[in-house]
Write a protein that holds these residues in place. Structure first.
Motif, short mmCIF file in Angstrom:
data_model
loop_
_atom_site.label_atom_id
_atom_site.label_comp_id
_atom_site.label_asym_id
_atom_site.label_seq_id
_atom_site.Cartn_x
_atom_site.Cartn_y
_atom_site.Cartn_z
N LEU A 205 36.47 45.21 33.74
CA LEU A 205 37.26 45.14 34.97
C LEU A 205 38.75 44.98 34.77
N GLY A 206 39.50 45.67 35.63
CA GLY A 206 40.89 45.36 35.86
C GLY A 206 41.01 44.77 37.26
N ILE A 207 41.74 43.69 37.37
CA ILE A 207 41.83 43.00 38.66
C ILE A 207 43.27 42.99 39.16
N VAL A 208 43.44 43.38 40.41
CA VAL A 208 44.75 43.25 41.07
C VAL A 208 44.60 42.14 42.09
N ALA A 209 45.20 40.99 41.75
CA ALA A 209 44.84 39.77 42.46
C ALA A 209 45.51 39.60 43.81
N GLY A 210 46.60 40.27 44.03
CA GLY A 210 47.27 40.10 45.32
C GLY A 210 48.32 39.01 45.29
N ALA A 211 48.92 38.81 46.44
CA ALA A 211 50.03 37.85 46.50
C ALA A 211 49.52 36.43 46.49
N ARG A 212 50.15 35.62 45.65
CA ARG A 212 49.75 34.23 45.53
C ARG A 212 49.94 33.49 46.85
N ALA A 213 50.99 33.90 47.58
CA ALA A 213 51.33 33.18 48.81
C ALA A 213 50.32 33.44 49.93
N ILE A 214 49.58 34.51 49.81
CA ILE A 214 48.64 34.84 50.88
C ILE A 214 47.29 34.20 50.56
N LEU A 215 46.98 33.20 51.32
CA LEU A 215 45.79 32.40 51.05
C LEU A 215 44.55 33.28 51.01
N GLY A 216 44.45 34.23 51.92
CA GLY A 216 43.28 35.09 51.99
C GLY A 216 43.02 35.82 50.68
N HIS A 217 44.08 36.27 50.02
CA HIS A 217 43.91 36.97 48.76
C HIS A 217 43.31 36.06 47.70
N ALA A 218 43.81 34.85 47.65
CA ALA A 218 43.29 33.90 46.65
C ALA A 218 41.81 33.61 46.91
N GLN A 219 41.47 33.47 48.19
CA GLN A 219 40.08 33.18 48.52
C GLN A 219 39.17 34.34 48.15
N ARG A 220 39.69 35.55 48.39
CA ARG A 220 38.90 36.72 48.00
C ARG A 220 38.63 36.72 46.51
N LEU A 221 39.65 36.47 45.74
CA LEU A 221 39.49 36.51 44.29
C LEU A 221 38.47 35.48 43.83
N GLN A 222 38.57 34.30 44.42
CA GLN A 222 37.63 33.25 44.05
C GLN A 222 36.21 33.69 44.34
N GLY A 223 36.00 34.22 45.52
CA GLY A 223 34.67 34.69 45.89
C GLY A 223 34.18 35.77 44.94
N PHE A 224 35.07 36.68 44.63
CA PHE A 224 34.71 37.78 43.73
C PHE A 224 34.22 37.25 42.39
N LEU A 225 35.00 36.34 41.83
CA LEU A 225 34.64 35.79 40.52
C LEU A 225 33.34 35.01 40.60
N ASP A 226 33.13 34.33 41.70
CA ASP A 226 31.91 33.54 41.85
C ASP A 226 30.66 34.42 41.92
N ALA A 227 30.82 35.63 42.45
CA ALA A 227 29.65 36.49 42.62
C ALA A 227 29.32 37.30 41.37
N LEU A 228 30.30 37.51 40.54
CA LEU A 228 30.17 38.44 39.43
C LEU A 228 29.12 38.01 38.40
N ASP A 229 28.29 38.96 38.01
CA ASP A 229 27.28 38.70 36.98
C ASP A 229 27.91 38.48 35.60
N ARG A 230 27.14 37.85 34.72
CA ARG A 230 27.59 37.58 33.36
C ARG A 230 27.91 38.85 32.57
N ARG A 231 27.13 39.89 32.83
CA ARG A 231 27.24 41.08 31.98
C ARG A 231 28.59 41.78 32.10
#
Lengths: 336, 336
Positions: free
Chosen positions: A186-212
Motif C-alpha cells: 500500500l501507498g497511503i495519502v493520509a490527508g490534512a492533519r488539521a481535518i479531524l475526519g481525515h485522521a479518523q478515516r486513517l485510523q479506521g482504515f488501519l484498524d480494519a486492514l488484514d495482517r497480510r
DNA sequence: TTGTATGCGTTATCAT
DNA sequence: ATGATAACGCATACAA
C-alpha cells in the motif's frame, strides 16, 4: 390536550397559558405556577399540526452557512438542500444560503451574524472560538443550530448531521481486504492533519486492514490536488511495487491521474472517498475500485428537515443523524 | 392562493368552491365551470398546513398488508413502519397492520377488504387478479394504494416503494469481479422462477460478470432453505473446484451452512442479498464476503411517509421511490 | 343550488 | 396582569 383545555383546568384564559408557554412574562408568579402544574400534570405538548399552521404563516427562514465553493462534494450537499427546500416550501419555509470559499473563521462568523434573524441555522462549522460563541449566542436567542458534515461537539448545537468518518475508514480497509487477495502493498495519502475526519478515516482504515497487507509508503498533511499529484508520483517512483493506494484526503482523482501518467494503470488499485465526478471518471477508467460515500445529498436534505422539525417541536431534543457508510463500485453508481 | 380567494374571484362562497374541489355535487354546472376555470387559472393547490390540521382531526388510518410472517427480511421493514408511525402519530396518523403467512391471494384480498375503510393503504401485492381488482376498487374510492417491496406495475397503485432488483444483481456481479481477482468458478442458486425479483437479480448479475469468470453449476427454482442446503451440497460434491457462490434467493445462509458442513469454509466466497441475522452471522464467520441490501428499514418507513404525503396532497402524483443499492461488508454492518 | 356559521390549535393583538 | 377576540386555511353542518 390543548391550550384551551389547560386554560379551562386552571380557570384562566388561553392568553395566559400562551404567555407561560412561550415565556412572555407579564404573568403573576402564582398563576404561572398553577399553569405550569397543570401543563405538567396533563402532560401537555403542543399540537404539531396547529403549530405547523402558525409557523407556516411566519414564513420562517433557515439560514445555511457552508464553506463549499470550489468543493464538488458540496455540490451534492446543495442539491439535497435544494430538494428539502422544495419539499418544505409548501410549509412556508425558506432557505437562505451563505456560501463561502476556504476556511476563514471570521468570515464564517460574519455570515452567521448576518443570518441571526433566521428561525434556525445549519452550519458546517470551523473549529474556532468565535464560531462556538456564535452558536451559543444563537442558542440563547432560541435559534437552534445544526452542524452539517463537520461537528463541533462541545458547542451549543442542537444536533449533528453527517458522516461517521471512522467507520468510513474501516469500510475502506474492508474493501482492500476483499479486493487484494494476494496481499496489498500500500501507498497511503493520509490527508490534512488539521481535518479531524481525515485522521479518523486513517485510523479506521488501519484498524480494519488484514495482517497480510503491508504499507510501503505514506504521505502526510496534504489536501491539495497538486500536492497529492506530485506526492503520489514521487511515491510511485520510489516504490515501484506499490499495488494499492488509499486516499483519505479529498483528492483521490489527482492520485489516480498520477498513476495513469506513470503508465501504471491496471497495476494499482485505488480506494478513496466520495462519488464526485472526477472520482466517478476514475472509477469508470478502472483505476478506482471502490469509493466510500457519505451520502452528501442526504446530509443536506436531512439537515434542513431536522431544522424544520426543531421549529415545529422546539422542546424535543433530537438525536444526531449519522449517514450510512455506503460503498460505491462501478455497478451501483447512480449519479455524478 | 386560498379557497377564500378563489371564492372571491368567482363571486361565490367558500362552500361552493369546497363542493367543487371535493366533488360533492349540488353545484350548478355553469358555476362549477367558472370555479374550475378560476382554480386552474390561479394554479390553486390546497395549503398543506391547513390540510394537515384538518387531516389530523380525522385520525386517518393507514392500512398495511404484508406477507411477512416467518420472513426475517420483513422484521426490518416492520421496524421502519413502526418508526414512521411514531413520527406521524403527532400528526394524528395511525397504522393498522395485517400480517399474513405465505402467499395466498384470497387471504390477502380478504385483508384488503377488511381495511377498505382506511384512508390509505400499503401493500406487498401478490400478482393475482383479485389483488389488482382490489387495488382498483380502493383507488376508485379515493384510497391511494402504495406497493411495497414488490410492484404490481399495471395496476391502479399510486406508487411503488422498493428495490431495484436488476441493479442489485449488477452490483453483486461487480463485487465478484472485485473479490475474485484470479477468476471465479461459480455456483449459482438462482431462486424461485415465480419471483420476478430473483430473475431480475440473476440477469443483472450475469450482465455485470467479467469474462474471466466461469459458471460451473446452477440451481434453479428454489427458495426454500432446506432445498437450497441440499442442492448446494450436491452441487459442491459434483464440482469440487467451485470457489464462489452467488445466491439470488433468500436463503444465502443455508447455502453457507452447506459450505461449512462440507469443510469448504475459506475456499468458497459467497455473495447474497439482505442483511438478515443469519446472513450477518455467516459474514462474521467469513463465508459471505458481501451482501447486497435493499434497505428494508427505509422501505417500510418511506412507504408510510409516502402514504401520509398522499393524504395531505391527494392530487400530486408521486414518483416511485427506489432504494439505493447498498453493499454491506463486515466493516459497515450496522444492525442485525 | 348556494351561503353562512363554526370548529380545529396556536399565536398575535388589543382591550381591560 | 389578564382576558377576549381575531386570524391562519380547510372542512362541514346547517340554514336558506
Amino acid at each position: 390536550m390543548t391550550i384551551k383545555e389547560i386554560a379551562a383546568m386552571c380557570g384562566v384564559s388561553r392568553g395566559t397559558v400562551d404567555r407561560v408557554l412561550n415565556h412572555r412574562g407579564r404573568v403573576k408568579p402564582e398563576t404561572e405556577r398553577a399553569v405550569r402544574a397543570a401543563l405538567e400534570q396533563a402532560g401537555y405538548t403542543k399540537n404539531i399540526a396547529g403549530r405547523a399552521l402558525t409557523v407556516s404563516r411566519l414564513a420562517p427562514r433557515i439560514g445555511v452557512v457552508l464553506c463549499c465553493l470550489d468543493n464538488p462534494f458540496f455540490d451534492e450537499v446543495l442539491k439535497g438542500i435544494a430538494q428539502a427546500e422544495e419539499e418544505l416550501q409548501d410549509w412556508g419555509v425558506h432557505v437562505e444560503l451563505r456560501l463561502l470559499r476556504g476556511y476563514d473563521a471570521a468570515a464564517q462568523r460574519a455570515a452567521m451574524d448576518e443570518l441571526r434573524a433566521c428561525a434556525a441555522m445549519v452550519i458546517q462549522p470551523i473549529n474556532a472560538p468565535e464560531i462556538r460563541d456564535g452558536i451559543a449566542d444563537l442558542a440563547e436567542q432560541g435559534v437552534p443550530v445544526i452542524t452539517l458534515n463537520t461537528d463541533l461537539a462541545d458547542s451549543q448545537r442542537a444536533l449533528y448531521v453527517g458522516a461517521d468518518y471512522y467507520r468510513g475508514g474501516l469500510t475502506a480497509g474492508g474493501m482492500v481486504n476483499l479486493c487484494c487477495e494476494s496481499g496489498a502493498r500500500l501507498g497511503i495519502v493520509a490527508g490534512a492533519r488539521a481535518i479531524l475526519g481525515h485522521a479518523q478515516r486513517l485510523q479506521g482504515f488501519l484498524d480494519a486492514l488484514d495482517r497480510r497487507h503491508q504499507i510501503l509508503a505514506r504521505m502526510d498533511g496534504e489536501d491539495e490536488p497538486a500536492c497529492i499529484y506530485a506526492g503520489v508520483r514521487s511515491m510511485l517512483k520510489r516504490h515501484g511495487d506499490i499495488n494499492a493506494l488509499f486516499v483519505a484526503a479529498a483528492g483521490c482523482a489527482s492520485a489516480c491521474q498520477a498513476v495513469l501518467d506513470m503508465g501504471m494503470a491496471g497495476k494499482i488499485k485505488a480506494f478513496g472517498f466520495d462519488l464526485v465526478p472526477e472520482n466517478a471518471a476514475m472509477m469508470r477508467r478502472g483505476v478506482i475500485q471502490a469509493l466510500i460515500c457519505q451520502q452528501p445529498r442526504r446530509q443536506g436534505h436531512d439537515a434542513i428537515r431536522a431544522a424544520w422539525q426543531l421549529l415545529l417541536n422546539e422542546s424535543a431534543a433530537q438525536e444526531n443523524i449519522l449517514m450510512e457508510t455506503s460503498i460505491c463500485i462501478l455497478q451501483n453508481m447512480t449519479d455524478a
